[in-house]
Design an enzyme around this catalytic site. Structure first.
Site, PDB file in Angstrom:
ATOM      1  N   LYS A 131       0.862  -1.200   0.000  1.00 15.60           N
ATOM      2  CA  LYS A 131       0.000   0.000   0.000  1.00 15.60           C
ATOM      3  C   LYS A 131       0.886   1.234   0.000  1.00 15.60           C
ATOM      4  O   LYS A 131       1.709   1.412   0.896  1.00 15.60           O
ATOM      5  CB  LYS A 131      -0.903  -0.004   1.247  1.00 15.60           C
TER       6      LYS A 131
ATOM      7  N   ASP B 232      -2.825  10.387   3.212  1.00 14.54           N
ATOM      8  CA  ASP B 232      -4.179   9.913   3.511  1.00 14.54           C
ATOM      9  C   ASP B 232      -4.917  10.953   4.348  1.00 14.54           C
ATOM     10  O   ASP B 232      -4.748  11.028   5.558  1.00 14.54           O
ATOM     11  CB  ASP B 232      -4.096   8.570   4.269  1.00 14.54           C
TER      12      ASP B 232
ATOM     13  N   LYS C 179     -10.177  12.792   8.133  1.00 16.76           N
ATOM     14  CA  LYS C 179      -9.537  12.503   9.416  1.00 16.76           C
ATOM     15  C   LYS C 179      -9.484  13.773  10.269  1.00 16.76           C
ATOM     16  O   LYS C 179      -9.277  14.856   9.725  1.00 16.76           O
ATOM     17  CB  LYS C 179      -8.082  12.054   9.191  1.00 16.76           C
TER      18      LYS C 179
ATOM     19  N   ASP D 234       1.725   6.830   5.146  1.00 13.10           N
ATOM     20  CA  ASP D 234       0.810   5.817   4.628  1.00 13.10           C
ATOM     21  C   ASP D 234       1.307   5.124   3.355  1.00 13.10           C
ATOM     22  O   ASP D 234       0.665   4.218   2.837  1.00 13.10           O
ATOM     23  CB  ASP D 234      -0.571   6.463   4.387  1.00 13.10           C
TER      24      ASP D 234
ATOM     25  N   ASP E  40     -12.101   6.630   4.359  1.00 12.20           N
ATOM     26  CA  ASP E  40     -10.795   6.510   5.021  1.00 12.20           C
ATOM     27  C   ASP E  40     -10.289   5.055   5.014  1.00 12.20           C
ATOM     28  O   ASP E  40      -9.124   4.803   5.295  1.00 12.20           O
ATOM     29  CB  ASP E  40     -10.900   7.036   6.465  1.00 12.20           C
TER      30      ASP E  40
ATOM     31  N   GLU F 293      -9.373   3.265   2.627  1.00 18.16           N
ATOM     32  CA  GLU F 293      -9.019   3.251   1.208  1.00 18.16           C
ATOM     33  C   GLU F 293      -7.972   2.201   0.878  1.00 18.16           C
ATOM     34  O   GLU F 293      -7.940   1.661  -0.224  1.00 18.16           O
ATOM     35  CB  GLU F 293      -8.513   4.644   0.780  1.00 18.16           C
TER      36      GLU F 293
ATOM     37  N   ARG G 229      -7.462  -0.910   1.786  1.00 20.51           N
ATOM     38  CA  ARG G 229      -7.931  -2.268   1.469  1.00 20.51           C
ATOM     39  C   ARG G 229      -8.513  -2.337   0.062  1.00 20.51           C
ATOM     40  O   ARG G 229      -8.465  -3.376  -0.592  1.00 20.51           O
ATOM     41  CB  ARG G 229      -8.945  -2.706   2.524  1.00 20.51           C
TER      42      ARG G 229
HETATM   43  N1  BES Z   1      -3.906   4.921   6.857  1.00 23.43           N
HETATM   44  C1  BES Z   1      -4.926   4.592   7.791  1.00 23.43           C
HETATM   45  C2  BES Z   1      -4.422   3.732   8.942  1.00 23.43           C
HETATM   46  C3  BES Z   1      -3.395   4.334   9.856  1.00 23.43           C
HETATM   47  C4  BES Z   1      -3.786   5.012  10.999  1.00 23.43           C
HETATM   48  C5  BES Z   1      -2.054   4.179   9.600  1.00 23.43           C
HETATM   49  C6  BES Z   1      -2.834   5.531  11.842  1.00 23.43           C
HETATM   50  C7  BES Z   1      -1.107   4.679  10.451  1.00 23.43           C
HETATM   51  C8  BES Z   1      -1.482   5.362  11.588  1.00 23.43           C
HETATM   52  C9  BES Z   1      -6.050   3.832   7.097  1.00 23.43           C
HETATM   53  O1  BES Z   1      -6.275   4.168   5.781  1.00 23.43           O
HETATM   54  C10 BES Z   1      -7.302   4.115   7.855  1.00 23.43           C
HETATM   55  O2  BES Z   1      -7.638   5.237   7.977  1.00 23.43           O
HETATM   56  N2  BES Z   1      -7.919   3.086   8.363  1.00 23.43           N
HETATM   57  C11 BES Z   1      -9.117   3.247   9.122  1.00 23.43           C
HETATM   58  C12 BES Z   1      -9.972   2.024   8.879  1.00 23.43           C
HETATM   59  C13 BES Z   1     -11.351   2.138   9.462  1.00 23.43           C
HETATM   60  C14 BES Z   1     -12.108   3.268   8.804  1.00 23.43           C
HETATM   61  C15 BES Z   1     -12.040   0.817   9.256  1.00 23.43           C
HETATM   62  C16 BES Z   1      -8.732   3.351  10.598  1.00 23.43           C
HETATM   63  O3  BES Z   1      -7.786   2.706  11.035  1.00 23.43           O
HETATM   64  O4  BES Z   1      -9.378   4.119  11.310  1.00 23.43           O
HETATM   65 ZN    ZN Z   2      -4.535   4.842   4.725  1.00 18.57          ZN
HETATM   66 ZN    ZN Z   3      -7.431   5.937   5.513  1.00 19.88          ZN
END
Ligand code: BES
Ligand code: ZN
Ligand code: ZN
Length: 474
Positions: free
Chosen positions: A225, A230, A237, A248, A307, A309, A311
């Site tokens: 990824k 992000d 966010k 990210d 968010d 994204e 996956r």
């Molecule tokens: N890039 C983020 C995950 C992340 C968070 C990486 C903090 C490093 C530090 C990812 O794209 C994301 O936002 N995931 C969401 C998933 C949720 C909406 C199911 C998350 O972790 O909140």
């Molecule tokens: Zn992300």
């Molecule tokens: Zn995200």
């Protein structure tokens, strides 16, 4: 800074400063250090490999801070793999400093580190053997510092196009083949990957790196990824969680570091690294909550949260890789996929997910040997039951009921895009917790750690040695 392993006694090597570790010294306290003439004394509690790692890290950081000496010399304090690693990790990862954006970054005076072969001459390992081990460690750690540089570099300097070109430049004179696919190709071939990238003026790129293709070796596919920033998209966010989202892209950059190391070490394995670079932005053209998007496989996804994204990007990269590369022996994906992995396991290890317990255990063992850690996050069949059930599409992109286990659920989602024959050959590695840290530890300062390169190389090395897999999985 160049490290050279010299087949001489330390007294016969010329340098500005000699490093001496002392365990028994009446007046010094542990970690005390002092310089007298051309000798630099450090009091050490014991000669365990982890103590050595920290001592070498502190020592090299101290020397670079004084910034007075052009060359230093040190002798080996052990020739076990772990002790050699402590020395080289401490020196190379310890001296790393991310100064790209500082106007007055100092020029490092230190140019040469000489390692003497004194204490272990004529013992079980020959000079050549130790030298080879040291050189291999230098290769890996140099690549880790490059990975750190790439992850630390800010989003405006690492847009999908810029980071792809940077990688292309890095592999230019190597035997790694680099194919970069642009926006219109992605739109046609990886439509979901395209859709999550729509909100940004910085168009996505797919980088396919190949090494040792068609040479009859076993085949490993690495998928990463690479979200270069992000924002969360329309499901924006909060600021405190957004500002460091240049991290990210760590999954994609890490697999670049892995394939580069495999190449530099000349390991006998065919590797394909699939790096998906995209920027998740908010704009009038961005994909929206409630949209239904089509993946390469034809399966549709209802967007509940823009968010989640990563996956979606991975779903298409998985389908694409399985279509384009035949008879894969292993598929490992690396991603900063879920924030929840930090709460679950902390900042010192990565989450390890997959169906094949034996393969997971191999990774855990291989990583422990090189001072990286993974936590086994097991699937439970109930996680798979209707957890991504959409009212209007094939899947949602976040779980529809609050069963928790967000990191495992990330794996459950990706699993939908993996062919049955590859289920047992897959590892999903969530590095959201370790890729980029706020609290420094060991040889890691604030920022990118480069986690994952060392352990993956060690696993792959072991897999190549042990004949890898039986045809029906491990
Ligand atoms: N890039 C983020 C995950 C992340 C968070 C990486 C903090 C490093 C530090 C990812 O794209 C994301 O936002 N995931 C969401 C998933 C949720 C909406 C199911 C998350 O972790 O909140
Ligand atoms: Zn992300
Ligand atoms: Zn995200």
């Amino acid at each position: 800074m160049k490290i050279s392993f010299i087949n001489k006694q330390i007294k016969d090597i010329e340098s500005d400063l000699e490093i001496i570790l002392l365990k028994n010294h009446k007046y010094l306290k542990v970690n005390d250090l002092f310089i007298k003439d051309t000798k630099f004394y450090v009091k050490i509690a014991n000669f365990k490999h982890y103590t050595l790692t920290e001592t070498f890290t502190n020592t090299i950081q101290y020397i670079s801070k004084i910034n007075k000496y052009k060359s230093i010399k040190i002798t080996l304090y052990g020739i076990s793999d772990k002790k050699l690693q402590a020395l080289i990790d401490g020196l190379i990862l310890g001296i790393y400093n991310f100064t790209k954006y500082q106007s007055e970054a100092k020029n490092l005076k230190l140019q040469d580190v000489f390692i003497a072969n004194e204490d272990y001459k004529n013992t079980q390992l020959s000079y050549e053997k130790i030298k080879m081990k040291i050189e291999n460690l230098i290769i890996i750690n140099t690549n880790i510092n490059l990975v750190r540089d790439m992850i630390n570099s800010v989003a405006q300097d690492t847009t999908p196009i810029k980071i792809s070109n940077w990688i292309k430049e890095e592999v230019k004179n190597t035997d790694i083949e680099c194919i970069i696919k642009d926006n219109s190709y992605i739109k046609k071939e990886l439509p979901a990957f395209y859709d999550i990238s729509k909100g940004s003026i910085n168009k996505p790129r797919l980088v396919h790196l190949k090494y040792n293709e068609n040479k009859g070796y076993k085949k490993i596919v690495l998928i990463g990824k690479g979200v270069t920033f992000d924002t969360g998209g329309i499901s924006l966010k909060p600021s405190a969680y957004m500002y460091d989202m240049r991290l990210d892209k760590a999954g994609a950059v890490t697999i670049f570091g892995i394939i580069k190391s495999i190449h530099d070490l000349k390991l006998p394995i065919e590797v394909h690294a699939m790096l998906g670079f995209s920027e998740n932005m908010i704009s009038n053209n961005a994909y929206k909550p409630g949209d239904v998007i089509k993946t390469r496989s034809g399966k549709s996804i209802e967007i509940m949260n823009t968010d989640a994204e990563g996956r979606i990007l991975l779903a298409d990269l998985f389908e694409y890789s399985q279509d384009k590369i035949k008879q894969i022996d292993y598929i490992f994906d690396y991603a900063t996929l879920t924030g929840s992995v930090s709460g679950a396991i902390g900042q010192y290890s990565a989450g390890l997910i997959g169906h094949n317990t034996q393969l997971k255990n191999k990774m855990i063992k291989a990583s422990n040997k090189v001072d990286e850690w993974y936590v086994n996050l097991p699937f439970n069949r109930y996680f798979f039951e209707d957890s991504y059930k959409s009212a209007i599409a094939d899947f949602t992109n976040i779980p529809t009921s609050s069963i928790g286990g967000g990191t495992i659920m990330g794996g459950v989602f990706i699993n939908n895009f993996l062919k049955n024959k590859y289920k047992n050959k897959w590892l999903h590695i969530d590095i959201a917790c370790v890729a980029f840290i706020k609290n420094s530890w060991k040889y890691h300062e604030f920022g990118a750690t480069g986690f994952g390169v060392k352990s993956s190389i060690n696993l792959i090395r072991r897999l190549t040695k042990t004949g890898l897999i039986k045809k029906d999985g491990i």
